[in-house]
Design a protein around this motif. Structure first.
Motif: not given
Length: 319
Positions: A127-149
């Motif tokens: 499950a740790v691998k999925f947790m890393y993946l989930g946090v990683g996707i969240n970080v990517i989405l956050l970065a994309g949103t900040v770029v949009l701003l």
């Protein structure tokens, strides 16, 4: 599951503790509605609080029935537009809420993992691998949103592309739609510039996100107490619940259906005795997801019916 055993387990639940879990979800709904109400008020727009609660529940409903919870925020913007509130400001509030929620959740999830790293990696190595993946996707989405701003040209290019496609179907009407779109984009970035000068909007959204996430992640502790299980540290339950959320957040299914159940069952099985984990999982899913979907569905139905009868009444006046 043996349904006779399930009936016995349900009959021995401590309902007082379960009401505590329900109370946490009611607070979750409240903090979903507070940020728009506070930001609109700060920008000098009148929005009755009950309307903000209604639109908040409608957003949670559409998030629960659309893949990756993508439908909630666009529908909230739509409903606010029906109240004559600026689409640009409503869109900015949605983006701000998304950033606040995902940022706080990622910090809580990864921070909790670091605190209980030994326990989590020992007991849930896969499950740790999925947790890393989930946090990683969240970080990517956050970065994309900040770029949009910070890069308005990105949103303008998207608008131009969308209008070119739309022009093939609506012809010259696309010109007016493009003009309206540019006005709303300017409202969007004007709201962002205003927030950079006055931090109240950001503080309100982040503060509500912290309290909303705290309420949501506390539900499992109350369910655990309701089943009369041996005492477990509150923060342990809180951290484990955060891992469940992050591990399944990227699943592209409505409400992460199936993955949520598997995640909860896998992570919380060591904390429940015998067959109690199954009814505990069902109750958690009802409180954390189906309650919002049911309440939101009622709000959608009532609002749609009210608009229909109002429109019908206005048409009959001119007959």
């Amino acid at each position: 599951t043996d349904f006779t055993s399930l009936q016995d387990v349900m009959g021995n639940i401590h309902w007082g503790w379960l009401m505590g879990g329900l109370g946490c979800m009611l607070l979750y709904f409240l903090f979903e509605a507070l940020p728009p109400y506070m930001v609109y008020k700060h920008h000098r727009y009148h929005l009755p609080f009950w309307q903000s609660v209604k639109v908040g529940m409608i957003g949670l409903y559409y998030s629960g029935i659309t893949p990756s919870s993508t439908g909630g925020q666009p529908m909230q913007v739509y409903y606010y537009s029906k109240m004559k509130l600026p689409v640009g400001l409503s869109s900015y509030i949605s983006v701000l809420k998304f950033i606040g929620f995902q940022l706080v959740m990622s910090i809580v999830c990864f921070g909790g993992f670091l605190i209980e790293r030994t326990y989590i990696t020992t007991n849930f190595p896969t499950a740790v691998k999925f947790m890393y993946l989930g946090v990683g996707i969240n970080v990517i989405l956050l970065a994309g949103t900040v770029v949009l701003l910070y890069k308005p040209v990105v949103l303008h290019k998207f608008l131009n592309f969308a209008m070119k496609l739309l022009a093939k179907f609506v012809g010259r009407k696309a010109v007016n739609l493009r003009k309206k779109g540019r006005e709303e984009i300017e409202n969007f970035y004007a709201s962002f510039r205003y927030s950079k000068k006055d931090f109240k909007d950001v503080a309100a959204v982040i503060g509500c996100s912290v309290l909303q996430i705290f309420a949501y992640l506390s539900v499992s502790f109350f369910i655990h107490k309701a089943f009369g299980m041996p005492s477990v540290n509150f923060w342990m339950m809180f951290i484990i619940q955060a891992q469940v959320v992050c591990a399944v957040s990227f699943i592209p299914l409505p409400g992460a259906a199936g993955a949520q159940e598997v995640g909860y069952y896998s992570f919380f099985r060591p904390f429940f005795k015998g067959s109690t984990i199954f009814p505990a999982m069902i109750i958690w899913r009802i409180l954390s997801s189906y309650l919002a979907i049911l309440t939101g569905a009622v709000c959608v139905t009532v609002d749609t019916s009210r608009r229909f009868f109002k429109k019908e009444h206005e048409e009959n006046k001119f007959v």
